[in-house]
Design an enzyme around this catalytic site. Structure first.
Site, mmCIF file in Angstrom:
data_model
loop_
_atom_site.group_PDB
_atom_site.id
_atom_site.type_symbol
_atom_site.label_atom_id
_atom_site.label_comp_id
_atom_site.label_asym_id
_atom_site.label_seq_id
_atom_site.Cartn_x
_atom_site.Cartn_y
_atom_site.Cartn_z
ATOM 1 N N CYS A 1 16.974 -35.037 18.888
ATOM 2 C CA CYS A 1 16.053 -34.462 17.904
ATOM 3 C C CYS A 1 14.844 -33.801 18.574
ATOM 4 O O CYS A 1 14.106 -33.066 17.928
ATOM 5 C CB CYS A 1 15.578 -35.536 16.939
ATOM 6 N N HIS B 1 8.766 -34.057 13.865
ATOM 7 C CA HIS B 1 10.201 -34.133 13.574
ATOM 8 C C HIS B 1 10.402 -34.812 12.219
ATOM 9 O O HIS B 1 9.861 -35.888 11.962
ATOM 10 C CB HIS B 1 10.896 -34.910 14.688
ATOM 11 N N ASN C 1 17.137 -35.222 7.754
ATOM 12 C CA ASN C 1 16.880 -35.113 9.190
ATOM 13 C C ASN C 1 17.872 -34.102 9.776
ATOM 14 O O ASN C 1 19.066 -34.369 9.825
ATOM 15 C CB ASN C 1 17.067 -36.497 9.819
HETATM 16 N N1 ACO Z 1 21.596 -47.600 0.418
HETATM 17 C C1 ACO Z 1 21.411 -48.836 -0.030
HETATM 18 N N2 ACO Z 1 21.221 -49.884 0.780
HETATM 19 C C2 ACO Z 1 21.229 -49.662 2.097
HETATM 20 C C3 ACO Z 1 21.430 -48.376 2.642
HETATM 21 C C4 ACO Z 1 21.629 -47.335 1.728
HETATM 22 N N3 ACO Z 1 21.824 -46.055 2.149
HETATM 23 N N4 ACO Z 1 21.393 -48.479 3.977
HETATM 24 C C5 ACO Z 1 21.161 -49.745 4.284
HETATM 25 N N5 ACO Z 1 21.079 -50.487 3.149
HETATM 26 C C6 ACO Z 1 20.827 -51.907 3.015
HETATM 27 C C7 ACO Z 1 21.207 -52.677 4.243
HETATM 28 O O1 ACO Z 1 22.584 -52.981 4.232
HETATM 29 C C8 ACO Z 1 20.325 -53.892 4.131
HETATM 30 O O2 ACO Z 1 20.934 -54.777 3.209
HETATM 31 P P1 ACO Z 1 20.911 -56.362 3.496
HETATM 32 O O3 ACO Z 1 19.459 -56.720 3.503
HETATM 33 O O4 ACO Z 1 21.674 -56.902 2.350
HETATM 34 O O5 ACO Z 1 21.546 -56.535 4.833
HETATM 35 C C9 ACO Z 1 19.063 -53.355 3.476
HETATM 36 O O6 ACO Z 1 19.440 -52.101 2.860
HETATM 37 C C10 ACO Z 1 17.944 -53.099 4.445
HETATM 38 O O7 ACO Z 1 18.467 -52.373 5.541
HETATM 39 P P2 ACO Z 1 17.568 -52.058 6.776
HETATM 40 O O8 ACO Z 1 18.404 -51.423 7.836
HETATM 41 O O9 ACO Z 1 16.798 -53.280 7.147
HETATM 42 O O10 ACO Z 1 16.585 -50.994 6.148
HETATM 43 P P3 ACO Z 1 15.303 -50.359 6.800
HETATM 44 O O11 ACO Z 1 14.122 -50.683 5.964
HETATM 45 O O12 ACO Z 1 15.207 -50.624 8.265
HETATM 46 O O13 ACO Z 1 15.573 -48.820 6.592
HETATM 47 C C11 ACO Z 1 16.308 -46.895 7.817
HETATM 48 C C12 ACO Z 1 16.708 -48.236 7.222
HETATM 49 C C13 ACO Z 1 15.890 -45.966 6.692
HETATM 50 C C14 ACO Z 1 17.497 -46.303 8.546
HETATM 51 C C15 ACO Z 1 15.121 -47.109 8.770
HETATM 52 O O14 ACO Z 1 15.400 -48.135 9.684
HETATM 53 C C16 ACO Z 1 14.780 -45.866 9.507
HETATM 54 O O15 ACO Z 1 14.333 -44.900 8.943
HETATM 55 N N6 ACO Z 1 14.933 -45.858 10.834
HETATM 56 C C17 ACO Z 1 14.698 -44.664 11.613
HETATM 57 C C18 ACO Z 1 15.999 -44.052 11.812
HETATM 58 C C19 ACO Z 1 15.975 -42.560 11.859
HETATM 59 O O16 ACO Z 1 15.180 -41.876 11.259
HETATM 60 N N7 ACO Z 1 16.925 -42.075 12.590
HETATM 61 C C20 ACO Z 1 17.140 -40.708 12.670
HETATM 62 C C21 ACO Z 1 17.558 -40.304 13.988
HETATM 63 S S1 ACO Z 1 16.306 -40.591 15.124
HETATM 64 C C22 ACO Z 1 15.192 -39.564 14.801
HETATM 65 O O17 ACO Z 1 15.462 -38.543 14.264
HETATM 66 C C23 ACO Z 1 13.836 -39.962 15.220
#
Ligand code: ACO
Length: 329
Positions: A115, A256, A286
């Site tokens: 990214c 980003h 993204n």
């Molecule tokens: N819809 C519904 N529920 C979901 C989804 C979804 N799409 N995805 C995950 N869940 C559930 C999980 O299964 C989990 O359930 P559980 O508690 O029963 O196990 C719950 O939601 C919480 O999941 P987490 O992974 O803890 O959620 P979090 O608050 O960490 O959010 C996210 C996840 C949005 C991916 C976050 O970690 C994030 O934004 N990380 C950065 C990742 C990113 O932006 N990557 C892009 C590439 S890197 C870059 O560009 C910088």
């Protein structure tokens, strides 16, 4: 060779027509508009057609950037395409863009810094012009992430979109240099918290790869989140120091567009008022290397960024990689 200044002469962007909303996604995987908006700020993203490739998205953005820079395609001496979703593993996507836009005098290569690709590309282009070697360089950030997403994995497939953004860098007098400061970095230690395991020489394609979906993007979201906030705010701070500027001197921050919570956290760490931090992740998701140049071009189209203003680009991605550049538009 004689040292030269560098400026962004023109920009362009392109996203495919097809829009995939959160409600559309909730019919494919177990998710909801409410979950996606609360956790990421994303409402919809654009998805390329099956026969529309990264080089096609790039070419559309490139032609707009060339027109806005007021140069001819033949004047381009170098094309850099930053992407993690090349049309083919080999040869490079920039050469395919060259063919599609008819930039017969350009050298071509692609650059892979996840990214952070466009921010890396600007640094490379600025360095090559600054050294006196080149006069006109096209830097593109482009992705067809829909082709590497596992559409059964709700933890990743809701995050990404397709698109391309481009900027033409041109030479100016040294005293008019508009590339004010930068910082790039990487930590290979965390290479596997955000990656596509197979398809390279470590794990070449096989039936096992397809069966286990090792050709799709895999991510430890929580770890990436932490590193992204720290990496982007540290890198922006270093670039400001190098440019001998403070955040008060900056008119716009173009971060980003990964997740609205990450962007806001970076803005807060840098102490930048939220109205200076541009956000369009709600409409595009993204788009990895394309996100910064799409946002920047959109800001110019809307008349938000004006000539003479100072803009901070900052990004973070797989590698891990991070980086920031400060330009005067
Ligand atoms: N819809 C519904 N529920 C979901 C989804 C979804 N799409 N995805 C995950 N869940 C559930 C999980 O299964 C989990 O359930 P559980 O508690 O029963 O196990 C719950 O939601 C919480 O999941 P987490 O992974 O803890 O959620 P979090 O608050 O960490 O959010 C996210 C996840 C949005 C991916 C976050 O970690 C994030 O934004 N990380 C950065 C990742 C990113 O932006 N990557 C892009 C590439 S890197 C870059 O560009 C910088």
């Amino acid at each position: 060779m004689k040292f030269q200044g560098v400026k962004i002469a023109g920009t362009g962007s392109y996203v495919p027509e097809k829009v995939l909303t959160n409600d559309d996604l909730s019919k494919i995987v177990d998710t909801s508009d409410e979950w996606i908006v609360t956790r990421t700020g994303i409402k919809e993203r654009h998805i390329a057609e099956d026969d529309q490739f990264t080089s096609d998205l790039s070419s559309e953005a490139a032609l707009k950037a060339i027109a806005s820079a007021g140069i001819t395609v033949e004047e381009l001496q170098l094309i850099i395409v930053a992407t993690l979703t090349p049309d083919k593993t080999f040869p490079n996507t920039a050469s395919l863009v060259q063919k599609k836009i008819g930039a017969v005098n350009a050298a071509c290569f692609s650059l892979e810094a996840g990214c952070t690709g466009f921010v890396y590309g600007l640094e490379v282009g600025a360095g090559m012009i600054g050294s006196g070697l080149y006069k006109n360089i096209l830097v593109i950030g482009a992705e067809k992430l829909s082709s590497v997403v596992d559409w059964t994995d709700r933890t990743t497939c809701v995050l990404f979109g397709d698109g391309a953004g481009a900027a033409v860098l041109t030479a100016t007098e040294v005293e008019n240099n508009a590339y004010l400061g930068s910082d790039l970095g990487s930590s290979g230690e965390q290479h596997d918290i955000l990656h596509i395991p197979a398809g390279g020489c470590a794990i070449p394609f096989s039936q096992k790869v397809v069966d286990e979906k090792l050709n799709t993007l895999q991510m430890n979201g929580k770890e990436v989140f932490k590193h992204a906030v720290k990496g982007m705010s540290n890198s922006a701070t270093k670039a400001l120091e190098e440019a001998n500027l403070t955040v008060d001197d900056i008119d716009w921050v173009v971060a980003h567009q990964a997740n609205v919570r990450i962007i806001n956290a970076v803005g807060q760490k840098l102490n930048v008022p939220s109205e200076k931090v541009y956000i369009n992740v709600d409409r595009f998701g993204n788009t990895s290397a394309a996100s910064v140049p799409i946002a920047f071009d959109e800001m110019i189209q809307k008349g938000l960024v004006k000539r003479g203003q100072k803009v901070l680009f900052v990004a973070f991605g797989g590698g891990l990689t991070w980086g920031a550049n400060i330009i005067e538009y």
